[in-house]
Design a protein around this motif. Structure first.
Motif, mmCIF file in Angstrom:
data_model
loop_
_atom_site.group_PDB
_atom_site.id
_atom_site.type_symbol
_atom_site.label_atom_id
_atom_site.label_comp_id
_atom_site.label_asym_id
_atom_site.label_seq_id
_atom_site.Cartn_x
_atom_site.Cartn_y
_atom_site.Cartn_z
ATOM 1 N N GLY A 20 -25.153 -9.717 -9.823
ATOM 2 C CA GLY A 20 -23.906 -10.165 -9.172
ATOM 3 C C GLY A 20 -23.481 -8.652 -8.324
ATOM 4 O O GLY A 20 -24.109 -7.700 -8.829
ATOM 5 N N ARG A 21 -22.420 -9.064 -7.626
ATOM 6 C CA ARG A 21 -21.723 -7.635 -6.964
ATOM 7 C C ARG A 21 -20.609 -7.705 -7.203
ATOM 8 O O ARG A 21 -19.745 -8.747 -7.166
ATOM 9 C CB ARG A 21 -22.111 -7.877 -5.264
ATOM 10 N N ALA A 22 -19.974 -6.337 -7.869
ATOM 11 C CA ALA A 22 -18.525 -6.409 -8.360
ATOM 12 C C ALA A 22 -18.192 -4.622 -8.142
ATOM 13 O O ALA A 22 -19.050 -3.899 -8.205
ATOM 14 C CB ALA A 22 -18.561 -6.745 -9.703
ATOM 15 N N HIS A 23 -16.808 -4.757 -8.046
ATOM 16 C CA HIS A 23 -16.175 -3.419 -8.018
ATOM 17 C C HIS A 23 -14.982 -3.229 -9.270
ATOM 18 O O HIS A 23 -14.512 -4.194 -9.215
ATOM 19 C CB HIS A 23 -15.844 -3.037 -6.728
ATOM 20 N N ALA A 24 -14.992 -2.147 -9.525
ATOM 21 C CA ALA A 24 -13.657 -2.199 -10.587
ATOM 22 C C ALA A 24 -12.459 -1.224 -9.982
ATOM 23 O O ALA A 24 -12.650 -0.282 -9.004
ATOM 24 C CB ALA A 24 -14.068 -1.476 -11.486
ATOM 25 N N LEU A 25 -11.213 -1.773 -10.162
ATOM 26 C CA LEU A 25 -10.137 -1.182 -9.535
ATOM 27 C C LEU A 25 -9.042 -1.328 -10.448
ATOM 28 O O LEU A 25 -8.678 -2.414 -10.861
ATOM 29 C CB LEU A 25 -9.795 -1.656 -8.314
ATOM 30 N N THR A 26 -8.378 -0.158 -11.082
ATOM 31 C CA THR A 26 -7.230 -0.331 -11.961
ATOM 32 C C THR A 26 -5.861 -0.550 -11.169
ATOM 33 O O THR A 26 -5.820 -0.034 -10.349
ATOM 34 C CB THR A 26 -7.324 0.692 -12.960
ATOM 35 N N ALA A 27 -5.194 -1.310 -12.057
ATOM 36 C CA ALA A 27 -3.742 -1.663 -11.367
ATOM 37 C C ALA A 27 -2.802 -1.934 -12.412
ATOM 38 O O ALA A 27 -3.333 -2.673 -13.564
ATOM 39 C CB ALA A 27 -3.979 -2.258 -10.265
ATOM 40 N N ASP A 28 -1.636 -1.391 -12.273
ATOM 41 C CA ASP A 28 -0.675 -2.166 -13.412
ATOM 42 C C ASP A 28 0.218 -3.144 -12.380
ATOM 43 O O ASP A 28 0.995 -2.790 -11.609
ATOM 44 C CB ASP A 28 0.312 -1.264 -13.738
ATOM 45 N N LEU A 29 0.000 -4.406 -12.553
ATOM 46 C CA LEU A 29 0.840 -5.513 -11.843
ATOM 47 C C LEU A 29 2.144 -5.725 -12.273
ATOM 48 O O LEU A 29 2.943 -6.326 -11.504
ATOM 49 C CB LEU A 29 0.159 -6.986 -11.790
ATOM 50 N N GLY A 30 2.391 -4.833 -13.338
ATOM 51 C CA GLY A 30 4.004 -4.944 -13.803
ATOM 52 C C GLY A 30 4.906 -3.878 -12.955
ATOM 53 O O GLY A 30 6.180 -3.704 -12.940
ATOM 54 N N ALA A 31 4.021 -3.168 -12.136
ATOM 55 C CA ALA A 31 4.586 -1.965 -11.090
ATOM 56 C C ALA A 31 5.376 -2.547 -10.367
ATOM 57 O O ALA A 31 5.606 -3.818 -9.792
ATOM 58 C CB ALA A 31 3.506 -1.119 -10.515
ATOM 59 N N ALA A 32 6.059 -1.454 -9.460
ATOM 60 C CA ALA A 32 6.885 -1.944 -8.282
ATOM 61 C C ALA A 32 6.177 -2.454 -7.037
ATOM 62 O O ALA A 32 5.018 -2.298 -6.897
ATOM 63 C CB ALA A 32 7.725 -0.702 -7.777
ATOM 64 N N PRO A 33 6.767 -3.446 -6.413
ATOM 65 C CA PRO A 33 5.983 -3.881 -5.346
ATOM 66 C C PRO A 33 5.200 -3.231 -4.334
ATOM 67 O O PRO A 33 4.203 -3.690 -4.127
ATOM 68 C CB PRO A 33 7.082 -4.725 -4.498
ATOM 69 N N GLY A 34 5.806 -2.040 -3.922
ATOM 70 C CA GLY A 34 4.878 -0.986 -3.163
ATOM 71 C C GLY A 34 4.028 -0.643 -3.899
ATOM 72 O O GLY A 34 2.875 -0.540 -3.011
ATOM 73 N N GLU A 35 3.795 -0.405 -5.122
ATOM 74 C CA GLU A 35 2.618 0.125 -5.779
ATOM 75 C C GLU A 35 1.498 -1.201 -5.683
ATOM 76 O O GLU A 35 0.364 -1.005 -5.704
ATOM 77 C CB GLU A 35 2.802 0.325 -7.109
ATOM 78 N N ILE A 36 1.938 -2.328 -5.838
ATOM 79 C CA ILE A 36 1.122 -3.570 -5.602
ATOM 80 C C ILE A 36 0.654 -3.609 -4.178
ATOM 81 O O ILE A 36 -0.784 -4.083 -4.148
ATOM 82 C CB ILE A 36 1.928 -4.895 -6.402
ATOM 83 N N ARG A 37 1.349 -3.544 -3.275
ATOM 84 C CA ARG A 37 0.682 -3.624 -1.855
ATOM 85 C C ARG A 37 -0.088 -2.655 -1.714
ATOM 86 O O ARG A 37 -1.303 -2.811 -1.072
ATOM 87 C CB ARG A 37 1.843 -3.587 -0.859
#
Ligand SMILES: NC(=O)c1ccc[n+]([C@@H]2O[C@H](COP(=O)([O-])OP(=O)(O)OC[C@H]3O[C@@H](n4cnc5c(N)ncnc54)[C@H](OP(=O)(O)O)[C@@H]3O)[C@@H](O)[C@H]2O)c1
Length: 265
Positions: A68-85
């Protein structure tokens, strides 16, 4: 009954989702990992995300090892909206400039009795379970609508529609997710974006591993008799994102072994 890992490690491949890109939040483990692996096995190019880079890499490796095809990207979705954007923009870039399928799965379920819920738990529940999906949909669904096609699947919970004596705020966040599912189906559906949800029952994941006895007790008196496997939720997500679900809009599909709908005694 085959285990979750047995099924995930021998998924048959097909091309039902070939050419589509998918952002699956909270896919470094549990239900989200199963969703990422099942969608990838059906040909989608998947963005695996969570806070833990090592686990994200492990899921990507499992997907690529099976073709399959996949990529990894870390993120904290509890962060402020700007960081999620900013995360959503990076995710879209990693997926070649387009997110066709968005699975809002990342969620937290801390806190027990209402008086003992801490301020941090209240904040995390709201930020991760409700605000983050809202920010992602607000950014990505209009782009899907511009292209005239896209699918959003929100992961809710069986607890959203029953009162249990040991958790109140978490089910309330999932009830919010169910209502957002209906509202977004109305808001974006006429422009080609389908929005649906899946409500898992008590599911054996890393997040619930510490409560295995409780899970067993809760599911013993259900038609299924045992906890849900993450892959069972993933199969439902695969159906909902597929063209076969073209006329499913604003629905939340219970995949809970009958937990919410039945009483055996
Ligand atoms: N398991 C159940 O019985 C059950 C029942 C009903 C509904 N659900 C719902 O199903 C979803 C998945 O549950 P699960 O049991 O698979 O959970 P889990 O095993 O605890 O895994 C949660 C996933 O979400 C990610 N995540 C958590 N907080 C995050 C944050 N702040 N930012 C980014 N990613 C975050 C985790 O990644 P990292 O650790 O790498 O950050 C992990 O990939 C949740 O929405 C949950 O509410 C679960």
């Amino acid at each position: 009954m085959r285990t979750n890992e047995e099924i995930l490690s021998s998924l048959p491949s097909d091309s039902a989702l070939a050419g589509r890109t998918a952002l699956v939040t909270g896919s470094t483990g549990g239900i989200g990992e199963a969703v990422a692996r099942v969608l990838a096995a059906s040909g989608a190019e998947v963005l695996v995300s969570g806070r833990d880079a090592g686990r994200a890499r492990g899921v990507v490796d499992a997907i690529t090892a099976s073709g399959g095809r996949a990529h990894a990207l870390t993120a904290d979705l509890g962060a402020a909206p700007g960081e999620i954007r900013a995360f959503a923009e990076r995710a879209q870039e990693a997926l070649g400039g387009r997110v066709d399928l968005l699975v809002n799965n990342a969620g937290v379920y801390p806190g027990l009795l209402t008086p003992s819920v801490t301020d941090e738990e209240m904040e995390a529940l709201w930020a991760t379970n409700v605000r983050a999906p809202h920010v992602l949909v607000a950014l990505l669904a209009p782009r899907m609508a511009e292209r005239g096609a896209g699918v959003v699947v929100n992961v809710g919970s069986w607890m959203a529609r029953v009162g249990v004596p040991y958790k109140a705020l978490y089910p309330a966040t999932k009830a919010a997710v169910e209502q957002l599912t209906r509202a977004w189906a109305a808001e974006f559906g006429p422009r080609g974006v389908r929005v649906n949800g899946v409500a898992p029952g008590a599911t054996a994941t890393r997040g619930t591993a510490g409560n295995a006895d409780q899970l067993a007790a809760m599911t013993k008196a259900t038609p299924a008799g045992v906890p849900v496997r993450p892959v069972d939720i993933a199969y439902a997500v695969r159906y909902l994102v597929s063209d076969e679900a073209a006329f499913v809009q604003g629905a939340t599909l219970d995949v809970d072994g009958g937990l919410a709908a039945t009483r055996l005694r």
